[in-house]
Write a protein that holds these residues in place. Structure first.
Motif, PDB file in Angstrom:
ATOM      1  N   THR A  26       0.836  -1.197   0.000  1.00 12.52           N
ATOM      2  CA  THR A  26       0.000   0.000   0.000  1.00 12.52           C
ATOM      3  C   THR A  26       0.875   1.253   0.000  1.00 12.52           C
ATOM      4  O   THR A  26       0.581   2.221  -0.712  1.00 12.52           O
ATOM      5  N   ASN A  65      -3.480  -4.237  -5.602  1.00 12.27           N
ATOM      6  CA  ASN A  65      -4.865  -4.584  -5.902  1.00 12.27           C
ATOM      7  C   ASN A  65      -5.821  -3.572  -5.290  1.00 12.27           C
ATOM      8  O   ASN A  65      -5.402  -2.597  -4.657  1.00 12.27           O
ATOM      9  N   THR A  89      -7.655  -3.755  -2.760  1.00  9.28           N
ATOM     10  CA  THR A  89      -7.549  -3.656  -1.299  1.00  9.28           C
ATOM     11  C   THR A  89      -6.529  -2.594  -0.906  1.00  9.28           C
ATOM     12  O   THR A  89      -6.758  -1.823   0.029  1.00  9.28           O
ATOM     13  N   ASP A  90      -5.416  -2.550  -1.624  1.00 11.28           N
ATOM     14  CA  ASP A  90      -4.396  -1.528  -1.349  1.00 11.28           C
ATOM     15  C   ASP A  90      -4.943  -0.129  -1.627  1.00 11.28           C
ATOM     16  O   ASP A  90      -4.726   0.802  -0.849  1.00 11.28           O
ATOM     17  N   ARG A 136      -8.135   0.735  -1.596  1.00 19.69           N
ATOM     18  CA  ARG A 136      -9.164   0.989  -0.581  1.00 19.69           C
ATOM     19  C   ARG A 136      -8.519   1.462   0.723  1.00 19.69           C
ATOM     20  O   ARG A 136      -9.018   2.351   1.392  1.00 19.69           O
ATOM     21  N   ARG A 137      -7.372   0.904   1.069  1.00 19.19           N
ATOM     22  CA  ARG A 137      -6.671   1.300   2.291  1.00 19.19           C
ATOM     23  C   ARG A 137      -6.256   2.761   2.219  1.00 19.19           C
ATOM     24  O   ARG A 137      -6.405   3.504   3.181  1.00 19.19           O
TER      25      ARG A 137
END
Length: 124
Positions: free
Chosen positions: A24, A54, A56-57, A59-60
């Motif tokens: 991230t 991805n 998720t990264d 979104r973080r």
């Protein structure tokens, strides 16, 4: 888009930043490199694929307040003007004028979303 970018160590060495997964953190750095002179990233999905990150990264980074995402898919680096200063003769305005009209810089040069109903905010 400029060839050189700077990153403020106060952001990158903060506990909040360093507590994120390494992928991230790398994504944030690459997004900063790929941003235009106002901090907008036109093709975040290309950046995700190129650095093997991805959703998720991404979104973080959104959840932690490092970036904004617009319905158009464009991203904005919130701390862009803390990281970078660009000489007026080298500055190229963003083509994302609709998204730019939805944000403003606070007194610390950090992008904030404009409040709904403020005179400068187009609420269409």
């Amino acid at each position: 888009m400029a060839d050189k970018r700077c990153l403020k160590k106060e952001i990158l060495l903060s506990d909040q930043f360093l507590n994120m997964p390494p992928k991230t953190c790398v994504l944030y750095i690459i997004l900063n490199y790929m941003a235009d002179d106002d901090g907008f990233v036109s093709s975040p999905s290309v950046v995700l694929r190129s650095c093997r990150c991805n959703a998720t990264d991404l979104r973080r980074l959104l959840d932690e307040g490092y970036i904004f995402r617009f319905p158009s898919g464009v991203l904005l680096i919130r701390h862009w003007f803390l990281h970078n200063t660009i000489k007026p003769d080298r500055y190229h305005p963003t083509m994302h004028t609709a998204e730019l009209s939805q944000v403003e810089k606070d007194r610390f040069k950090v992008y904030q979303m404009k409040k709904r109903g403020s005179p400068d905010n187009d609420t269409r």
